[in-house]
Design a protein around this motif. Structure first.
Motif: not given
Ligand code: SF4
Ligand code: SF4
Length: 374
Positions: A280-286, A288-299
């Motif tokens: 939320k602090s480092r990645i999403w602001p830049r 943002f297509y994936m919401p927090a609940e989809q953090i698994w996809r980033w990983r």
């Protein structure tokens, strides 16, 4: 009375590279395409984007009289190679959330119009490239991108921005032509690793790495993992290989002022292990297509990219993710795949350790890789 020349002057004063004017007629060809290609574009509606509404400017702003299209180059700076290898360039410089650069200039332009009694509305969900073509701002490419007539040495590193206004301005002559030279043997089509480009100026968005990286459903299919290569979010391959983009890519652009911060925050290791707070602090602001609940996809994307580097310095990180049962099983399954792709004694030892307790998708991953070997 504000003239067209005044508006053009102001657009340049606000830092936009070009500006065009078109009517507020509906984008009929685009509507037809949306209707005919439901299978290709049905996911867009599921994401909450109303492209059909955006194809009728008057549905967005009934009092609109002109559609203005501004051209914003997004590749004014270069980024370290490591960032460009993993992220589409337009996402590395997207300030729609941080609102630091482009948003300030866009607001200033709208404020200038408002001070002259001209109401405006941003054309969200509009077919931006079709609008740019109708406003005569360049030409199309077979990679489905829009090439500027002026900016970035007539390349495709641009964002067309649409703005509806309630004053009439004479429309510019449209430019719908395909601008690709005959001698280019469809380099973009050949280079697209997932065969998303069809060669006739259309693409299958569900095969495009950009779509797959942020909207793809579930565990990325095995057949796409290698072709998606090192990309974690977005893809620039069909632009990088395009000869029309070579003049701009040949320039020694200045390094992006925030390159060091980005490079420190967006490492594959951090993306693989990040928690909600980091996201939320480092990645999403830049990005943002994936919401927090989809953090698994980033990983999961980070694990896949690590595997495709074939670099065994990632073995320990992948082992950590694969062994932690609190981690989403899609991430763990991808970590198992990535370890297999890296190979070598260390990766094999981790896989041997993981195998006896494997279950669910992780077990399936082992079964698939056994099948591949057999
Ligand atoms: S962005 Fe990448 S995956 Fe998408 S069409 Fe271009 S080359 Fe293919
Ligand atoms: S690579 Fe060739 S065919 Fe593709 S957009 Fe560029 S010029 Fe056109």
């Amino acid at each position: 009375m504000t003239t067209k020349a005044d508006v053009i002057r102001q657009a340049h004063a606000c830092g936009f590279a070009d500006i065009g004017f078109t009517t507020v007629a509906p984008f009929d060809a685009h509507r037809q395409q949306l209707n005919e290609r439901q299978a290709d574009y049905g996911w867009v509606a599921r994401m909450g984007l109303n492209l059909m509404r955006g194809s009728d400017p008057l549905a967005v702003m009934p009092e609109a009289r002109t559609l203005i299209v501004l051209i914003e180059p997004y590749l004014r700076h270069r980024f370290p190679r490591r960032l460009e290898a993993h992220f589409g360039r337009c996402y590395l410089d997207d300030d729609r959330i941080t609102k630091k650069g482009l948003a300030v200039r866009f607001k200033a332009f709208r404020g200038w119009l408002r001070d002259r009694g001209i109401a405006s509305k941003s054309g969200m969900h509009m077919p931006h490239r079709a609008a740019a073509a109708r406003a005569g701002l360049g030409s199309l490419g077979k990679n489905c991108l829009f090439y500027s007539r002026k900016a970035v040495r007539q390349g495709s590193w641009i964002l067309p921005l649409t703005l509806l206004v309630d004053q009439s301005f004479a429309p510019d002559a449209p430019s719908f032509q395909m601008g690709c030279p005959d001698w280019c043997r469809n380099a973009c089509v050949a280079a697209c690793p997932t065969r998303a480009l069809k060669g006739d100026g259309t693409l299958d968005p569900r095969r495009c790495i950009s779509y797959l990286s942020y909207y793809g459903e579930g565990l990325t299919p095995r057949a796409l993992r290698e072709p998606m290569g090192l990309y974690v979010y977005g893809c620039d391959r069909c632009q990088d290989v395009c000869p029309r983009n070579a003049p701009w890519l040949a320039l020694d652009l200045p390094v992006h002022p925030e390159a060091a911060v980005l490079e420190a925050d967006f490492t594959l290791e951090q993306l693989l292990h990040m928690d909600q707070e980091y996201f939320k602090s480092r990645i999403w602001p830049r990005m943002f297509y994936m919401p927090a609940e989809q953090i698994w996809r980033w990983r999961m994307n980070a694990a896949r990219a690590m595997g495709n580097t074939r670099d065994d310095r990632y073995v320990d990180d992948l082992a950590r993710a694969a062994e932690d049962t609190a981690v989403d099983e899609r991430v763990r399954a991808m970590a198992v795949w990535a370890l297999g792709r890296i190979g070598g004694a260390r990766a094999d030892a981790v896989l041997a350790r993981l195998r006896p307790a494997a279950a669910g998708l992780v077990l399936e991953e082992f079964a698939q890789s056994d099948k591949g070997r057999g």
